[in-house]
Structure formats: structure tokens, C-alpha cells
Design a protein around this motif. Structure first.
Motif, PDB file in Angstrom:
ATOM      1  N   LEU A 145       5.646  49.513 -27.926  1.00  0.00           N
ATOM      2  CA  LEU A 145       6.048  48.181 -28.362  1.00  0.00           C
ATOM      3  C   LEU A 145       4.937  47.185 -28.073  1.00  0.00           C
ATOM      4  CD1 LEU A 145       9.776  48.042 -27.197  1.00  0.00           C
ATOM      5  CD2 LEU A 145       8.930  48.250 -29.539  1.00  0.00           C
ATOM      6  N   ALA A 146       4.824  46.179 -28.922  1.00  0.00           N
ATOM      7  CA  ALA A 146       3.749  45.198 -28.804  1.00  0.00           C
ATOM      8  C   ALA A 146       3.693  44.587 -27.413  1.00  0.00           C
ATOM      9  CB  ALA A 146       3.932  44.106 -29.863  1.00  0.00           C
ATOM     10  N   GLY A 176       3.983  50.023 -38.431  1.00  0.00           N
ATOM     11  CA  GLY A 176       5.321  49.801 -38.961  1.00  0.00           C
ATOM     12  C   GLY A 176       5.679  48.329 -38.859  1.00  0.00           C
ATOM     13  N   GLY A 177       6.835  47.978 -39.353  1.00  0.00           N
ATOM     14  CA  GLY A 177       7.254  46.580 -39.370  1.00  0.00           C
ATOM     15  C   GLY A 177       7.945  46.148 -38.093  1.00  0.00           C
ATOM     16  N   PRO A 207      15.204  40.440 -35.381  1.00  0.00           N
ATOM     17  CA  PRO A 207      13.988  41.270 -35.351  1.00  0.00           C
ATOM     18  C   PRO A 207      13.017  40.777 -34.286  1.00  0.00           C
ATOM     19  CG  PRO A 207      14.550  40.622 -37.599  1.00  0.00           C
ATOM     20  CD  PRO A 207      15.411  39.797 -36.695  1.00  0.00           C
ATOM     21  N   PHE A 208      12.205  41.697 -33.789  1.00  0.00           N
ATOM     22  CA  PHE A 208      11.157  41.363 -32.821  1.00  0.00           C
ATOM     23  C   PHE A 208       9.914  42.180 -33.155  1.00  0.00           C
ATOM     24  CE2 PHE A 208      13.767  44.770 -31.094  1.00  0.00           C
ATOM     25  CZ  PHE A 208      12.830  45.704 -30.676  1.00  0.00           C
ATOM     26  N   PRO A 209       8.724  41.744 -32.653  1.00  0.00           N
ATOM     27  CA  PRO A 209       7.498  42.494 -32.959  1.00  0.00           C
ATOM     28  C   PRO A 209       7.642  43.956 -32.582  1.00  0.00           C
ATOM     29  CG  PRO A 209       6.962  40.411 -31.921  1.00  0.00           C
ATOM     30  CD  PRO A 209       8.457  40.558 -31.831  1.00  0.00           C
ATOM     31  N   GLY A 210       7.285  44.822 -33.507  1.00  0.00           N
ATOM     32  CA  GLY A 210       7.538  46.249 -33.328  1.00  0.00           C
ATOM     33  C   GLY A 210       6.422  46.989 -32.620  1.00  0.00           C
ATOM     34  N   LEU A 211       6.140  48.190 -33.114  1.00  0.00           N
ATOM     35  CA  LEU A 211       5.194  49.083 -32.465  1.00  0.00           C
ATOM     36  C   LEU A 211       3.749  48.698 -32.774  1.00  0.00           C
ATOM     37  CD1 LEU A 211       7.042  52.394 -33.320  1.00  0.00           C
ATOM     38  CD2 LEU A 211       6.964  51.286 -31.071  1.00  0.00           C
TER      39      LEU A 211
END
Length: 311
Positions: free
Chosen positions: A147-148, A161-162, A267-271
Motif C-alpha cells: 500500500l502507498a 492498479g487503481g 477509496p484510498f490510494p492503492g498499491l
């Protein structure tokens, strides 16, 4: 200035390692006479004997021990540098080692790895999954996917990915017995499937709406350490689960699970695929980065198209 060729230096190290001119010659794929000449030529220019030779044995002299002690680290560094340059060639090859979590591998990374193998059959990929966060440099990985928020600041990070979102889900059989929660505090009245993290701590469900963040220490008789098991338990009606929305998507679409509190799981910042900023990027990793970028961009285009159709 006294100069020595690389083959002379390699010959000295090989003879010191194998304690035999013949064995050293085989290792370096030289004839014994050529190797002996290389060592003798270096000894002549240095003006000292590096080896004591008899018909039965070869041993280092005091000068030889000093030279080998100083020479071995330097030659290792030269070999490593040449290997790095070799890896920068245009054609990807060798082994690409990637560390990630099991969930990230299932949701995002494995399809990209399979595409990498399809495009570059000469590249071997080792995908290691574990929940604990590892030091990819210390443990010999080329890259990691996390995760970011978990990526170290000194790494180069690339979207993989998104955006992601979590989901609170339960089976229709569960909701037949209890009303759906309307707000985070309602979760305290529900049977929830708790999640034990790799650190040993039990995860508090993190919810957010319009900037307001809430962490709920949910209650429940079942504690698991695996999201796949949590999904299975939720489908069986054991309680509410808090899992990745993408992981639960098929069960939600099929009606095996229903999502609740969607407004509280934005939503939150993904991978992010990440790798060291101070290391040369090998051709295999460059190729994989290209696949990650293309896949992420394609997902973004599909997402915009979908939103346009629904508008």
C-alpha cells in the motif's frame, strides 16, 4: 606506475583459493602454463614472490597473503559492477524477485507477473508473499508491492492498479437475523469477524466519511488471520467481515454477500510497486515496470469510461 591486468589478478585469487595451479586453471578456463605465466609475470613486476611452490603444494607467501587480503574485496566489487552493467542490456533475462502481501498478489500482482512471463519467457519471476513488511534491499528483492502508505520514503514508487476501498459485508442469512448497521457505532451490536495482523495485534476497523475518521474495536467470537478465510466465514453467515471491496466483488455480485456502510468506506490510494532509488534498474525490472504502468493506465481508462456511461 606498476600495472596489472585483470587476468593476472584473477589468476592470483584463483590459485590462492584452490591452492593448485591446475585447479585454478580449470576454474578460469585457461591452460596451466598460461596461468602460471600470468602469475610469474605479476611477481616479476612486483619484485616479490606471491606463492611458495613445491612439486606437491602451493601456499601464499607473506606478500601474497597481503595482496590477496586487499585484492579480494576489490575484485568482488569489480565483478559486481560488471554484472550490473550486464543486467542493463536491452533484453530482459535472469531472475526477478518481488515481495508483496498475499492479498496484493491475488488482487493485482499475479496477473501482471503472468503477463511478464508471456512477454519475456527468458525472465524467471519469484513472487514471495508475506504479511510482514520486509526490507527488500536487505532480503535480496528487486522490488516490492505494498500500500502507498507503507512504502519507505527513500524508494521510487509507481502506482500499481487503481485506488482501493474496503467493504463491510455480510451474508443474507446473517441479515435475516439482524438489522444492517447504519453507522460505525452500530457495529458494536453485531457479531464481527476480527482480523489478527502479522504483528499479533487485532485490527481495529478504520472507517471514514467526509473527513471524519473512526476506528472501531469490533466484537466477535471468531478471529482469523487471513482475508480469504474471513470472506468464507462471512458467506457462511458467521458475521460481518471487513475486507477489500475488490476481493469481495464476486460474492457481492452473486448475492452471496451484501455490502453495508458503503458511505464510510471511500477509496484510498492503492498499491505501489517500489524499488531502491540508488540502484541501477535491471532490464527485467524495467520491463515489469512497463507492464505495471500500462495495466494501471488501462484500468484508469476503463474506470473513466464506466463513469461516463453511468452519468
Amino acid at each position: 606506475m606498476m600495472r596489472a591486468s585483470l587476468i593476472e589478478l584473477e589468476a592470483v585469487i584463483a590459485v590462492a583459493t584452490f591452492k593448485s595451479f591446475r585447479a585454478a586453471a580449470r576454474e578460469l578456463e585457461m591452460s596451466p602454463s598460461a596461468l602460471s605465466h600470468a602469475v610469474s609475470a605479476l611477481e616479476q613486476r612486483l619484485g616479490v614472490r606471491l606463492f611458495h611452490r613445491t612439486t606437491r603444494s602451493v601456499s601464499l607467501s607473506a606478500a601474497g597473503e597481503h595482496v590477496v587480503r586487499r585484492l579480494q574485496p576489490a575484485l568482488r566489487e569489480v565483478s559486481s559492477s560488471l554484472e550490473e552493467v550486464h543486467e542493463l542490456r536491452d533484453t530482459p533475462s535472469g531472475t526477478l524477485r518481488i515481495n508483496t502481501s498475499k492479498g496484493a498478489a491475488q488482487i493485482e500482482v499475479l496477473p501482471m507477473v503472468l503477463e511478464m512471463r508471456r512477454r519475456h519467457p527468458d525472465v524467471r519471476v519469484e513472487l514471495v508473499t508475506e504479511d510482514r513488511f520486509v526490507d527488500i534491499v536487505a532480503e535480496g528483492f528487486d522490488a516490492g508491492v505494498r500500500l502507498a502508505e507503507a512504502v519507505p520514503q527513500d524508494m521510487i514508487a509507481i502506482p500499481c492498479g487503481g485506488d482501493l476501498s474496503m467493504a463491510v459485508v455480510g451474508a443474507p442469512s446473517y441479515f435475516a437475523r439482524r438489522p444492517a448497521p447504519k453507522a460505525p457505532r452500530d457495529l458494536l451490536e453485531h457479531e464481527c469477524i476480527r482480523r489478527r495482523m502479522a504483528s499479533g495485534e487485532v485490527y481495529r476497523w478504520e472507517l471514514e466519511r467526509r473527513g471524519r475518521e473512526v476506528a472501531v474495536d469490533v466484537r466477535g467470537a471468531l478471529t482469523l488471520d487471513n482475508d480469504d478465510l474471513a470472506l468464507q466465514a462471512a458467506v457462511a453467515g458467521a458475521g460481518l467481515a471487513y475486507v477489500s471491496e475488490r476481493a469481495a466483488a464476486a460474492d457481492i455480485e452473486a448475492g452471496r454477500l451484501a455490502r453495508v456502510l458503503a458511505a464510510w468506506t471511500p477509496p484510498f490510494p492503492g498499491l505501489r510497486l517500489f524499488h531502491p532509488s540508488n540502484r541501477l534498474v535491471r532490464a527485467a525490472l524495467r520491463a515489469f515496470i512497463g507492464i505495471v504502468r500500462a495495466s494501471t493506465a488501462d484500468r484508469g481508462r476503463r474506470g473513466k469510461a464506466g463513469r461516463g456511461r453511468s452519468a
